[in-house]
Design an enzyme around this catalytic site. Structure first.
Site, PDB file in Angstrom:
ATOM      1  CD  GLU A   1     -14.465   0.384  -3.420  1.00 55.49           C
ATOM      2  OE1 GLU A   1     -14.167  -0.748  -2.957  1.00 55.49           O
ATOM      3  OE2 GLU A   1     -13.652   1.319  -3.513  1.00 55.49           O
TER       4      GLU A   1
ATOM      5  CG  HIS B   1      -8.259  -4.835  -0.060  1.00 58.41           C
ATOM      6  ND1 HIS B   1      -8.786  -6.022  -0.534  1.00 58.41           N
ATOM      7  CD2 HIS B   1      -8.999  -3.857  -0.616  1.00 58.41           C
ATOM      8  CE1 HIS B   1      -9.789  -5.767  -1.350  1.00 58.41           C
ATOM      9  NE2 HIS B   1      -9.953  -4.457  -1.423  1.00 58.41           N
TER      10      HIS B   1
ATOM     11  CB  ALA C   1      -6.895   2.869   1.480  1.00 56.06           C
TER      12      ALA C   1
ATOM     13  CG  HIS D   1     -14.445  -3.801  -0.743  1.00 60.13           C
ATOM     14  ND1 HIS D   1     -13.099  -3.486  -0.769  1.00 60.13           N
ATOM     15  CD2 HIS D   1     -14.715  -4.076   0.560  1.00 60.13           C
ATOM     16  CE1 HIS D   1     -12.588  -3.570   0.453  1.00 60.13           C
ATOM     17  NE2 HIS D   1     -13.559  -3.916   1.284  1.00 60.13           N
TER      18      HIS D   1
ATOM     19  CG  ASP E   1     -11.585  -5.428  -4.262  1.00 58.13           C
ATOM     20  OD1 ASP E   1     -12.414  -5.137  -3.374  1.00 58.13           O
ATOM     21  OD2 ASP E   1     -10.575  -4.747  -4.512  1.00 58.13           O
TER      22      ASP E   1
ATOM     23  CB  SER F   1      -6.106  -0.568   2.712  1.00 61.96           C
ATOM     24  OG  SER F   1      -6.783  -1.506   1.888  1.00 61.96           O
TER      25      SER F   1
ATOM     26  CD  GLN G   1      -3.156   0.220   0.027  1.00 64.66           C
ATOM     27  OE1 GLN G   1      -3.100  -0.963  -0.281  1.00 64.66           O
ATOM     28  NE2 GLN G   1      -4.037   1.036  -0.502  1.00 64.66           N
TER      29      GLN G   1
HETATM   30 ZN   LIG Z   1     -11.627  -3.614  -2.294  1.00 64.11          ZN
END
Ligand SMILES: [Zn+2]
Length: 223
Positions: A185, A129, A122, A188, A136, A127, A101
């Site tokens: 989103e 994630h 992010a 997500h 995703d 994030s 990231q």
């Molecule tokens: Zn995502």
């Protein structure tokens, strides 16, 4: 006189209420918790947190990213159920590390500036994630990958109706940007376990921030 019938449930399979549900069953701040809330007001603590139980999910995996072991069986069950309806998925993103990231975010800052970076990526440590609990998902064959129109694909429609049964919630719903800090989103999904997902579904609560009364929205030092 007509009698007033109780409202019918909004899905074919009634969701049993969960009288045993406890809001304090898991932490919302411990990064290892399946209920952790990572948003633009609440970075992960520590910011460079990394899960220790990452595995490769058994599915088409575009970028080869792992997920936490705790979500792999639920993900497999969800995909198997979708396959019964003839729907296939692929994983676009799973776990992304703090270091990844940093490089992604800094590259966008260098080329386009911080404001532009904040709209597309992010900040490191913020994030979802990075928890290893977010995925995703995209359609296979590919259609509307990482685009709002994914919501209208058979796969996007199926997820919106059924993901909660497997413990996943749509993390950034339409119209909740001021609460989540992210635009819609439809691809997500976040694993929170079947108890919380069922409770949110039963109570019609769309975001983790609203359910737990946790602040969200944009960064404290945005712009
Ligand atoms: Zn995502």
């Amino acid at each position: 006189m007509q009698s007033t019938a109780p409202a019918a449930p909004d899905s074919a399979t009634p969701t049993p209420t969960t009288p045993a549900f406890r809001r304090d069953a898991h932490s919302t701040s411990d990064p290892t918790s399946i209920w952790v809330i990572a948003n633009k007001k609440h970075p992960l603590q520590p910011a460079d947190y990394a899960p220790t139980d990452l595995v490769r999910p058994d599915m088409r995996n575009v970028n080869g990213q792992p997920v936490r072991q705790v979500i792999a069986p639920a993900l497999a069950q969800m995909l198997a159920a979708a396959a019964q309806s003839g729907l296939q998925f692929q994983l676009q993103s799973g776990y992304r590390s703090y270091a990844t990231q940093v490089s992604v975010y800094n590259a966008i800052v260098a080329s386009s500036g911080r404001a532009a970076a904040d709209t597309s990526s992010a900040r490191p440590g913020f994030s979802e994630h990075q928890t290893g609990l977010a995925v995703d998902l995209s359609a296979y064959p590919a259609s509307c990958t990482l685009q709002a129109c994914f919501a209208g694909t058979p796969q996007g429609t199926w997820l919106a109706a059924n993901a909660y049964r497997y413990g996943f919630v749509l993390r950034y719903p339409e119209g909740k940007e001021q609460i989540t800090g992210y635009t819609y989103e439809p691809w997500h999904y976040r694993y929170v376990g079947t108890q919380l997902a069922a409770e949110m579904h039963a109570t019609g609560t769309q975001t983790l921030e609203e359910f737990f009364g946790v602040t969200g929205g944009d960064y404290a030092n945005a712009g």
